[in-house]
Design an enzyme around this catalytic site. Sequence first.
Site, PDB file in Angstrom:
ATOM      1  N   LEU A 135       3.993   9.423  -1.595  1.00  9.89           N
ATOM      2  CA  LEU A 135       4.582   9.612  -2.877  1.00  9.89           C
ATOM      3  C   LEU A 135       4.856  11.260  -3.333  1.00  9.89           C
ATOM      4  O   LEU A 135       3.667  11.873  -3.356  1.00  9.89           O
ATOM      5  CB  LEU A 135       4.441   8.549  -4.242  1.00  9.89           C
ATOM      6  CG  LEU A 135       4.696   9.168  -5.322  1.00  9.89           C
ATOM      7  CD1 LEU A 135       6.295   8.624  -5.086  1.00  9.89           C
ATOM      8  CD2 LEU A 135       4.419   8.165  -6.391  1.00  9.89           C
ATOM      9  N   TYR A 187      -0.719   7.329 -12.420  1.00  7.28           N
ATOM     10  CA  TYR A 187      -1.234   5.843 -11.920  1.00  7.28           C
ATOM     11  C   TYR A 187      -1.807   5.551 -12.869  1.00  7.28           C
ATOM     12  O   TYR A 187      -1.138   4.021 -13.458  1.00  7.28           O
ATOM     13  CB  TYR A 187      -2.168   6.141 -10.428  1.00  7.28           C
ATOM     14  CG  TYR A 187      -1.522   5.992  -9.457  1.00  7.28           C
ATOM     15  CD1 TYR A 187       0.409   5.734  -9.220  1.00  7.28           C
ATOM     16  CD2 TYR A 187      -1.265   7.288  -8.187  1.00  7.28           C
ATOM     17  CE1 TYR A 187       0.546   5.940  -8.215  1.00  7.28           C
ATOM     18  CE2 TYR A 187      -0.435   7.424  -7.640  1.00  7.28           C
ATOM     19  CZ  TYR A 187       0.619   7.038  -7.226  1.00  7.28           C
ATOM     20  OH  TYR A 187       0.516   7.689  -6.091  1.00  7.28           O
ATOM     21  N   VAL A 236       7.086  14.977  -4.409  1.00  8.21           N
ATOM     22  CA  VAL A 236       8.045  14.986  -5.042  1.00  8.21           C
ATOM     23  C   VAL A 236       7.959  16.805  -4.221  1.00  8.21           C
ATOM     24  O   VAL A 236       7.397  17.409  -4.517  1.00  8.21           O
ATOM     25  CB  VAL A 236       8.363  15.034  -6.453  1.00  8.21           C
ATOM     26  CG1 VAL A 236       9.380  15.662  -7.085  1.00  8.21           C
ATOM     27  CG2 VAL A 236       8.160  13.960  -7.322  1.00  8.21           C
ATOM     28  N   HIS A 291      -4.510   5.034  -2.377  1.00  9.60           N
ATOM     29  CA  HIS A 291      -6.392   5.916  -2.560  1.00  9.60           C
ATOM     30  C   HIS A 291      -5.673   7.539  -2.987  1.00  9.60           C
ATOM     31  O   HIS A 291      -4.175   7.665  -3.089  1.00  9.60           O
ATOM     32  CB  HIS A 291      -6.316   5.867  -1.133  1.00  9.60           C
ATOM     33  CG  HIS A 291      -7.138   4.852  -0.749  1.00  9.60           C
ATOM     34  ND1 HIS A 291      -6.585   4.051   0.053  1.00  9.60           N
ATOM     35  CD2 HIS A 291      -8.600   4.440  -1.282  1.00  9.60           C
ATOM     36  CE1 HIS A 291      -7.510   3.334   0.386  1.00  9.60           C
ATOM     37  NE2 HIS A 291      -8.445   3.648  -0.137  1.00  9.60           N
ATOM     38  N   TYR A 343       0.792  -1.200   0.051  1.00  9.94           N
ATOM     39  CA  TYR A 343       0.281  -0.033  -0.132  1.00  9.94           C
ATOM     40  C   TYR A 343       1.189   1.392  -0.268  1.00  9.94           C
ATOM     41  O   TYR A 343       1.409   1.540   0.872  1.00  9.94           O
ATOM     42  CB  TYR A 343      -0.862  -0.158   1.208  1.00  9.94           C
ATOM     43  CG  TYR A 343      -1.737   1.357   1.494  1.00  9.94           C
ATOM     44  CD1 TYR A 343      -3.342   1.465   0.777  1.00  9.94           C
ATOM     45  CD2 TYR A 343      -1.543   2.082   2.189  1.00  9.94           C
ATOM     46  CE1 TYR A 343      -3.711   2.661   0.221  1.00  9.94           C
ATOM     47  CE2 TYR A 343      -2.835   3.104   2.306  1.00  9.94           C
ATOM     48  CZ  TYR A 343      -3.362   2.979   1.111  1.00  9.94           C
ATOM     49  OH  TYR A 343      -4.327   4.733   1.258  1.00  9.94           O
ATOM     50  N   TYR A 384     -11.339  11.330   2.061  1.00  8.83           N
ATOM     51  CA  TYR A 384     -10.568  11.801   2.868  1.00  8.83           C
ATOM     52  C   TYR A 384     -11.599  12.857   3.777  1.00  8.83           C
ATOM     53  O   TYR A 384     -12.474  13.377   3.798  1.00  8.83           O
ATOM     54  CB  TYR A 384      -9.610  13.211   2.641  1.00  8.83           C
ATOM     55  CG  TYR A 384      -8.793  11.422   1.759  1.00  8.83           C
ATOM     56  CD1 TYR A 384      -7.651  11.254   2.525  1.00  8.83           C
ATOM     57  CD2 TYR A 384      -9.251  11.563   0.225  1.00  8.83           C
ATOM     58  CE1 TYR A 384      -6.527  10.276   1.357  1.00  8.83           C
ATOM     59  CE2 TYR A 384      -7.937  10.455  -0.588  1.00  8.83           C
ATOM     60  CZ  TYR A 384      -7.110   9.857   0.274  1.00  8.83           C
ATOM     61  OH  TYR A 384      -6.490   9.323  -0.663  1.00  8.83           O
TER      62      TYR A 384
END
Length: 300
Positions: free
Chosen positions: A166, A213, A168, A201, A162, A228
Amino acid sequence: MNDAEISRRNRAKMGQSILGEIPLERIAELPTMLYRALRQEDREQLLAIHEECFPVRYEKHFYDKALEGEHFSVAAFIAGEHSAHVHTPRGVVNSLKYSKEAMEWSTSPASRPPAECSSPPVGHERGSGEEMAAVIISQISCQQEFQDDVLRDKNKLHKVAYICTLGVWPKYRQHKLAKTLLQALMKKAESDEEVKAVSLHVLTTNQIAVKFYEDNGFVRLKRIPDFYVIGGKNCDAFLYAKYMHGGESPPSFLSRCALLVQMPLSILCSRLLPRFNGIAKNLLGCSDERNGCEGKYHPA
């Protein structure tokens, strides 16, 4: 609040795969890059990049597990001005095209420099001259909460990787750092036969992340309302997954509905078909007998 709801809320806190908008000003060309697992000295930079990239604030234990190696992690660092070559446990990374050996080391979740590599190069204290540009954190687990909604077959030995986060830094985007880190996680997952899927998610409104993705082979499984809570507002999420080692997605809602209709129809048909066959045989038998009788007395 039941256990399932608590589990869902916890995943909503850490399940933020958000790449963000493209900044107006960014680095035109990346300098020397180092890819490695997170270490304790990265805590300050890890907190900073999460505050910059994600709208959700994380609890201390999330960072602890990432820094201690309980969660899989790979971070991309910019080498300091005083170090043209950054030492790694298996060699030297002196260009953006890092060596295979260095990447293999950096993708190990519990990797740490061996004793012979503990001394930093002259003029460069280890960690002090490295700027974190991007990071990926993933929890690879066989817990049922990670299998739910992702795997068709539930098995206590099967795992799901999971993606917790991620991210940047804005000025380092558009250099495929996110893709490089994602590939590191995919390599780790593919090395374990028990890992059946990589999942995540993402906010439904984050079209950049959604496209990222999907371009990398992830399939959308479902939309989850109010997953959320951001700024006091409920926000929906998409659940994505990419399968490997024979893993399969659960049947869709329409498929489940079709199965519910198909099962009683199959039972009904299995009971009625023999009766219809008997009636048909009787009718055909009578017709044959009638034809036979007529044949006997019909003039030649």
